[in-house]
Design a protein around this motif. Sequence first.
Motif, PDB file in Angstrom:
ATOM      1  N   VAL A  22       0.840  -1.205   0.000  1.00 29.36           N
ATOM      2  CA  VAL A  22       0.000   0.000   0.000  1.00 29.36           C
ATOM      3  C   VAL A  22       0.880   1.263   0.000  1.00 29.36           C
ATOM      4  O   VAL A  22       0.759   2.080  -0.909  1.00 29.36           O
ATOM      5  N   SER A  24       3.789   1.272  -0.819  1.00 22.66           N
ATOM      6  CA  SER A  24       4.549   1.091  -2.062  1.00 22.66           C
ATOM      7  C   SER A  24       3.956   1.918  -3.203  1.00 22.66           C
ATOM      8  O   SER A  24       4.684   2.439  -4.049  1.00 22.66           O
ATOM      9  N   ARG A  25       2.640   2.036  -3.205  1.00 15.89           N
ATOM     10  CA  ARG A  25       1.979   2.750  -4.308  1.00 15.89           C
ATOM     11  C   ARG A  25       2.461   4.193  -4.412  1.00 15.89           C
ATOM     12  O   ARG A  25       2.791   4.675  -5.490  1.00 15.89           O
ATOM     13  N   THR A  37       2.606  -0.802  -8.922  1.00 14.32           N
ATOM     14  CA  THR A  37       2.721  -2.131  -8.312  1.00 14.32           C
ATOM     15  C   THR A  37       4.181  -2.566  -8.290  1.00 14.32           C
ATOM     16  O   THR A  37       5.019  -2.047  -9.029  1.00 14.32           O
ATOM     17  N   VAL A  38       4.448  -3.537  -7.401  1.00 17.25           N
ATOM     18  CA  VAL A  38       5.736  -4.221  -7.429  1.00 17.25           C
ATOM     19  C   VAL A  38       5.501  -5.579  -8.079  1.00 17.25           C
ATOM     20  O   VAL A  38       4.410  -6.134  -7.942  1.00 17.25           O
ATOM     21  N   PRO A  39       6.478  -6.112  -8.808  1.00 13.65           N
ATOM     22  CA  PRO A  39       7.817  -5.587  -8.978  1.00 13.65           C
ATOM     23  C   PRO A  39       7.867  -4.394  -9.936  1.00 13.65           C
ATOM     24  O   PRO A  39       7.166  -4.352 -10.934  1.00 13.65           O
ATOM     25  N   GLY A  50       5.888  -4.110 -13.596  1.00 17.55           N
ATOM     26  CA  GLY A  50       5.132  -5.298 -14.018  1.00 17.55           C
ATOM     27  C   GLY A  50       6.053  -6.457 -14.355  1.00 17.55           C
ATOM     28  O   GLY A  50       7.032  -6.298 -15.085  1.00 17.55           O
ATOM     29  N   SER A  51       5.726  -7.624 -13.826  1.00 18.24           N
ATOM     30  CA  SER A  51       6.613  -8.779 -14.033  1.00 18.24           C
ATOM     31  C   SER A  51       6.709  -9.165 -15.510  1.00 18.24           C
ATOM     32  O   SER A  51       7.764  -9.602 -15.980  1.00 18.24           O
ATOM     33  N   ASP A  86       0.104 -14.648 -14.648  1.00 20.80           N
ATOM     34  CA  ASP A  86       0.028 -13.313 -14.054  1.00 20.80           C
ATOM     35  C   ASP A  86      -1.421 -12.979 -13.687  1.00 20.80           C
ATOM     36  O   ASP A  86      -1.733 -12.645 -12.545  1.00 20.80           O
ATOM     37  N   GLN A  90      -1.709 -15.654 -10.344  1.00 20.91           N
ATOM     38  CA  GLN A  90      -1.156 -14.684  -9.381  1.00 20.91           C
ATOM     39  C   GLN A  90      -2.283 -13.959  -8.627  1.00 20.91           C
ATOM     40  O   GLN A  90      -2.254 -13.836  -7.405  1.00 20.91           O
ATOM     41  N   ARG A  94      -3.130 -14.456  -4.670  1.00 17.46           N
ATOM     42  CA  ARG A  94      -3.065 -13.255  -3.822  1.00 17.46           C
ATOM     43  C   ARG A  94      -4.370 -13.095  -3.026  1.00 17.46           C
ATOM     44  O   ARG A  94      -4.349 -12.800  -1.836  1.00 17.46           O
ATOM     45  N   GLU A 135      -5.608  -3.985   1.454  1.00 15.73           N
ATOM     46  CA  GLU A 135      -5.309  -5.054   0.487  1.00 15.73           C
ATOM     47  C   GLU A 135      -6.574  -5.840   0.140  1.00 15.73           C
ATOM     48  O   GLU A 135      -6.770  -6.237  -1.005  1.00 15.73           O
ATOM     49  N   ILE A 138      -8.353  -3.463  -2.274  1.00 11.94           N
ATOM     50  CA  ILE A 138      -7.636  -3.272  -3.550  1.00 11.94           C
ATOM     51  C   ILE A 138      -7.758  -4.517  -4.429  1.00 11.94           C
ATOM     52  O   ILE A 138      -7.912  -4.438  -5.636  1.00 11.94           O
TER      53      ILE A 138
HETATM   54  N1  LIG Z   1       0.396  -8.634 -11.842  1.00 11.46           N
HETATM   55  C1  LIG Z   1       1.345  -7.537 -11.797  1.00 11.46           C
HETATM   56  C2  LIG Z   1       1.100  -6.702 -10.563  1.00 11.46           C
HETATM   57  C3  LIG Z   1       1.624  -7.300  -9.299  1.00 11.46           C
HETATM   58  C4  LIG Z   1       0.925  -6.761  -8.071  1.00 11.46           C
HETATM   59  O1  LIG Z   1      -0.304  -6.568  -8.043  1.00 11.46           O
HETATM   60  N2  LIG Z   1       1.714  -6.554  -7.018  1.00 11.46           N
HETATM   61  C5  LIG Z   1       1.142  -6.215  -5.756  1.00 11.46           C
HETATM   62  C6  LIG Z   1       1.954  -6.793  -4.636  1.00 11.46           C
HETATM   63  S1  LIG Z   1       1.822  -8.511  -4.533  1.00 11.46           S
HETATM   64  C7  LIG Z   1       1.121  -4.736  -5.568  1.00 11.46           C
HETATM   65  O2  LIG Z   1       2.092  -4.042  -5.816  1.00 11.46           O
HETATM   66  N3  LIG Z   1      -0.046  -4.234  -5.119  1.00 11.46           N
HETATM   67  C8  LIG Z   1      -0.242  -2.887  -4.777  1.00 11.46           C
HETATM   68  C9  LIG Z   1      -0.424  -2.734  -3.316  1.00 11.46           C
HETATM   69  O3  LIG Z   1      -0.277  -3.740  -2.575  1.00 11.46           O
HETATM   70  O4  LIG Z   1      -0.688  -1.634  -2.889  1.00 11.46           O
HETATM   71  C10 LIG Z   1       2.774  -8.054 -11.897  1.00 11.46           C
HETATM   72  O5  LIG Z   1       2.981  -9.281 -11.944  1.00 11.46           O
HETATM   73  O6  LIG Z   1       3.673  -7.244 -11.982  1.00 11.46           O
END
Ligand SMILES: N[C@@H](CCC(=O)N[C@@H](CS)C(=O)NCC(=O)O)C(=O)O
Length: 233
Positions: A22, A24-25, A37-39, A50-51, A86, A90, A94, A135, A138
């Motif tokens: 969060v 992180s945004r 987003t990460v990565p 984006g991965s 993805d 993923q 999540r 989370e 989101i």
């Molecule tokens: N599917 C994309 C996005 C990945 C994603 O959603 N990452 C999450 C962390 S697991 C993120 O940064 N979410 C934003 C947040 O948690 O605020 C990827 O593979 O790059």
Amino acid sequence: MAARRMLEHKDINFKRIDLMPVVSRGVLKVMRFPGITVPSLRIDGRRITGSREISKALDVLKPDPPLFPADPAQRVQVEDAERWGDEVLQDGVRRILWNAIKRDRAPLRSFLDGARIGVPPGMAVATAAPIVAAELRINGVTDEAVEADLAAFGGWLDRIDGWIDEGVLGGDPPNAADFQIAAGLRLAMTLDDLRPAIEGRPAGALALRLVPDFPGRVPAVLPADWLEPLRAS
Ligand SMILES: N[C@@H](CCC(=O)N[C@@H](CS)C(=O)NCC(=O)O)C(=O)O
């Protein structure tokens, strides 16, 4: 983890920076990354989020060992599997994980093994309630969505085993879809509710081979009836 393993596989040195979810945004926005987003990765003056964007960019920057096959038809198969890993696997894993964390927040600490987020892990977990709530919102983590993810999960494992059987996944060298899907599966395997259904299958063996170390462990916490379809499959 997918991006990290791809960088390691290509023998590209990198510095890893861990960010609080969060938070992180905002950090990524301030750092002018194209997404929040990460990565996200800064490499050769380029900012990439984006991965899947990262796998493509790494193959251009350092073509050997390749993350995508040279044959155009095979490349399409790998890109399709990577996209599915993805967008379906993923996102589903999540949602399942955050639903489990909603039920028991204590296991969050185990995911911080080896991470440096600038706050002591105990304090991060103790103050994580608003992060968990954000989370859940989101990522659309409703009970209905997670029950549906768990009902689909056995089919997802069949699909991955099928790709391994066809040679789309599990080859040498590993491709971008291998890393994407292995990382998703390894996250799923942190849940005691899911691990037994995964580890004995080709999909589980692939995940353990490509991502030998993955932090985090969540004791069984999901409703038994949600897991019934997976047990039956
Ligand atoms: N599917 C994309 C996005 C990945 C994603 O959603 N990452 C999450 C962390 S697991 C993120 O940064 N979410 C934003 C947040 O948690 O605020 C990827 O593979 O790059």
